[in-house]
Structure formats: C-alpha cells, structure tokens
Design an enzyme around this catalytic site. Structure first.
Site, PDB file in Angstrom:
ATOM      1  N   ASN A   8       0.889  -1.597   0.068  1.00 39.15           N
ATOM      2  CA  ASN A   8      -0.018   0.414  -0.409  1.00 39.15           C
ATOM      3  C   ASN A   8       0.575   1.105  -0.014  1.00 39.15           C
ATOM      4  OD1 ASN A   8      -1.767   1.925   0.791  1.00 39.15           O
ATOM      5  ND2 ASN A   8      -2.428   1.162   2.490  1.00 39.15           N
ATOM      6  N   TRP A   9       0.972   1.603  -1.257  1.00 37.02           N
ATOM      7  CA  TRP A   9       2.319   2.840  -1.670  1.00 37.02           C
ATOM      8  C   TRP A   9       1.303   4.219  -0.890  1.00 37.02           C
ATOM      9  CZ3 TRP A   9       4.678   3.178  -6.549  1.00 37.02           C
ATOM     10  CH2 TRP A   9       5.096   1.970  -7.749  1.00 37.02           C
ATOM     11  N   LYS A  10      -0.234   4.426   0.076  1.00 36.30           N
ATOM     12  CA  LYS A  10      -0.158   6.005   0.108  1.00 36.30           C
ATOM     13  C   LYS A  10      -0.467   6.484  -1.223  1.00 36.30           C
ATOM     14  CE  LYS A  10      -0.491   3.615   4.322  1.00 36.30           C
ATOM     15  NZ  LYS A  10      -0.157   3.085   6.029  1.00 36.30           N
ATOM     16  N   HIS A  95      -9.945   1.274   4.469  1.00 31.90           N
ATOM     17  CA  HIS A  95      -8.421   1.620   4.991  1.00 31.90           C
ATOM     18  C   HIS A  95      -8.492   2.693   6.389  1.00 31.90           C
ATOM     19  CE1 HIS A  95      -4.323   2.632   6.293  1.00 31.90           C
ATOM     20  NE2 HIS A  95      -3.701   1.351   5.881  1.00 31.90           N
ATOM     21  N   GLU A  97      -7.116   4.951   7.913  1.00 31.98           N
ATOM     22  CA  GLU A  97      -6.750   6.310   6.972  1.00 31.98           C
ATOM     23  C   GLU A  97      -8.003   7.317   6.548  1.00 31.98           C
ATOM     24  OE1 GLU A  97      -2.839   5.808   5.154  1.00 31.98           O
ATOM     25  OE2 GLU A  97      -2.235   5.024   7.170  1.00 31.98           O
ATOM     26  N   GLU A 166      -5.954  -4.519  10.415  1.00 31.70           N
ATOM     27  CA  GLU A 166      -4.593  -3.252  10.669  1.00 31.70           C
ATOM     28  C   GLU A 166      -5.281  -2.942  11.865  1.00 31.70           C
ATOM     29  OE1 GLU A 166      -2.222  -2.346   7.142  1.00 31.70           O
ATOM     30  OE2 GLU A 166      -4.601  -1.538   7.186  1.00 31.70           O
ATOM     31  N   GLY A 172       2.025   2.164  10.706  1.00 30.93           N
ATOM     32  CA  GLY A 172       2.543   3.679  10.752  1.00 30.93           C
ATOM     33  C   GLY A 172       3.704   3.787  12.200  1.00 30.93           C
ATOM     34  N   SER A 212       3.183  -1.675  10.413  1.00 32.13           N
ATOM     35  CA  SER A 212       3.951  -1.639  10.866  1.00 32.13           C
ATOM     36  C   SER A 212       4.978  -3.555  10.570  1.00 32.13           C
ATOM     37  CB  SER A 212       4.390  -1.591  12.047  1.00 32.13           C
ATOM     38  OG  SER A 212       4.126  -0.551  12.829  1.00 32.13           O
ATOM     39  N   GLY A 235       2.584  -0.971   4.512  1.00 34.13           N
ATOM     40  CA  GLY A 235       2.617   0.419   4.152  1.00 34.13           C
ATOM     41  C   GLY A 235       4.155   1.154   4.011  1.00 34.13           C
ATOM     42  N   GLY A 236       4.179   1.643   5.035  1.00 33.94           N
ATOM     43  CA  GLY A 236       5.762   2.273   4.640  1.00 33.94           C
ATOM     44  C   GLY A 236       7.115   1.280   4.528  1.00 33.94           C
TER      45      GLY A 236
HETATM   46  P1  PGA Z   1       1.871   0.487   7.710  1.00 29.99           P
HETATM   47  O1  PGA Z   1       0.900   0.736   7.376  1.00 29.99           O
HETATM   48  O2  PGA Z   1       2.549  -0.617   7.057  1.00 29.99           O
HETATM   49  O3  PGA Z   1       2.601   1.731   6.978  1.00 29.99           O
HETATM   50  O4  PGA Z   1       2.180   0.630   9.599  1.00 29.99           O
HETATM   51  C1  PGA Z   1      -0.061  -0.177   6.913  1.00 29.99           C
HETATM   52  C2  PGA Z   1      -1.374   0.109   5.658  1.00 29.99           C
HETATM   53  O5  PGA Z   1      -2.073   1.283   6.576  1.00 29.99           O
HETATM   54  O6  PGA Z   1      -2.033  -0.371   5.131  1.00 29.99           O
END
Ligand code: PGA
Length: 255
Positions: A8-10, A95, A97, A166, A172, A212, A235-236
């Site tokens: 997930n590159w966001k 998600h 976010e 999640e 993050g 994470s 993500g990150g």
């Molecule tokens: P993260 O994000 O790996 O940076 O914790 C995961 C996500 O939000 O899908």
C-alpha cells in the site's frame, strides 16, 4: 494456498518517475518467487503507466479505494469499473486512514465492497481497533465492524474477498501486533465470518495482517498456515524496494 502481500503505497511517491523506479526495483527483486502473490497498490494516477511496464513481471495491481457507483456525477471519485479496465484486480476498502480522515463509515464500506465485487474486483476489507486494552474488547469491536461491513454479502462471494486486520495503533508506528495475538485474531475473524456467512465461505476468505510489517517480523505473521494470517498489507516498508523484497522473500520461505 499462495500467500498474498499487498504494497500500500498510500500517497507516495510524488512523481511518476519515482513510482516507476520503485516498481521496477521491486519487480526485479521478487523475480523467481513462486508461492506469493505480490500486489502493488499505487496512487490511481500511476496505475496505467505501471501496468504498461508490468508485462511479464510477477505483480498484480491493487487500488487504494473505489467509489460505490459505477458512473455518474461523483466529482473526484473513481469507479470500480474504470479500475478494472486499468488492469486492477484488488481494491483496498475501508482503510483506517480513510475512515479517520475522510469520514468513511461501515455503511459506505459495505456499499464499496458490493460495488467492487460487482465490477469483478477483489475487495481487501480493512478492519482494526484504535487502541488495545483487552483482547476481548478488540474481538467484540472487530465483530461489530465485520457485521456492518458484510451486511448482505452472499456466501458465494467469499472466495473473492480478503479481510485485512490492521490494528490502528500498529499502523506506521513501528509497534506491530505480536504474532501470537495476530493468529488468535485470525481464527476469531474466521469464526465471526462463519456466523455471518457459513463455514465454507469463512474458510474461503483470506485474512491478512497489516501494521508496521517489516523484514524482521513478516514471516512470524504467516507461520500458522490457513489457521493464521495468509498474507500481509504493507505500508511504509513497501516504499523501500530492498526492505519490501526481503519481506516477500521471507514469506515465500514459509510453508
Ligand atoms: P504500515 O501501514 O505498514 O506503514 O504500518 C500499513 C497500512 O496502513 O496498510
């Protein structure tokens, strides 16, 4: 069953050039990996150009969201049908976010899941609690989310759905869930899905973990086979090609 890893590159990277560079580095690094499906979910605007260079590469595409209608006067939204024409197979819905910053509700997420399925996409339905005090409270909270998100979903659609657990406190933050609790939660989610759909459908839905994930902890989440997490949402760490490739390769080594 193949494990699944979604990047997930966001809202990254900021230019098509950088996106292409990252994409090529990942595709190159995972060459030869057999038992993992790797899905890249870039910002919408890069889907077409990345798809154009993905020929013969072992990656699939995902989108980070879609709207619940196929077409019409919905400024700024994107139709699941359009995503399908761009070569997208998976779509992340709900998600945390988007729930937090854009006010997405379970009712909206439920409509998005249905629209994605109708368009022939695989929805990756994100659920997760904000804080962890007692595991029991978390389980009840997740059950509430699943009930609303899966309202009216037919058991026959199950094999086309992925649930991403999640925990928001783990996203993050560098504080991943511990893998034992993650396994317990995967089993619990299956049990709830069995109640909501049926036993066969619950088995068919894949549960993945996100929050994470790093090269250090990735393998620990997918150890339990079908009783545990069947993949990861990253993500990150998916923005660093080397780290992401290590994640994919460490998961590929698990039975
Ligand atoms: P993260 O994000 O790996 O940076 O914790 C995961 C996500 O939000 O899908």
């Amino acid at each position: 069953m193949k494990k699944i890893i979604i990047a997930n590159w966001k809202m990254n990277p900021q230019s098509a050039k950088e996106a292409e560079r990252l994409f090529r580095a990942v595709a190159q690094g995972i060459r030869g990996v057999k038992n993992v499906d790797v899905i890249i979910a870039p910002p919408f605007v890069y889907l077409e150009s990345l798809n154009a260079i993905s020929y013969k590469l072992q990656v699939h595409f995902g989108a980070q969201d879609c709207f619940w209608e196929d077409r019409g006067a919905y400024t700024g939204e994107i139709s699941p049908v359009t995503l399908k024409t761009l070569g997208v197979r998976y779509v992340i819905v709900g998600h945390s976010e988007r729930r937090a910053h854009l006010g997405e509700t379970d009712e909206m997420i439920n409509k998005k899941i249905k629209a994605a399925l109708k368009a022939g996409l695989i929805p990756v339905v994100c659920i997760g609690e904000r804080e962890r005090n007692h595991l029991e409270d978390t389980l009840l909270f997740l059950k509430g989310q699943l009930k609303k998100d899966f309202d009216g979903i037919k058991p026959s659609a199950a094999k086309k759905i992925i649930v991403a657990y999640e925990p928001i406190w783990a996203i993050g933050t560098g504080k991943a869930e511990n893998s034992d609790d993650a396994q317990k939660i995967a089993v619990y989610i299956k049990r709830v899905l069995q109640e909501l759909l049926n036993a066969k459908a619950a088995l068919a839905i894949r549960i993945i973990y996100g929050g994470s994930v790093s090269a250090k902890n990735a393998a620990s989440f997918v150890k339990g086979g079908v009783r545990g997490m069947e993949g990861l949402l990253v993500g990150g760490a998916s923005l660093q090609a080397d780290e992401f490739v290590k994640i994919v390769r460490s998961v590929a080594l698990q039975k």
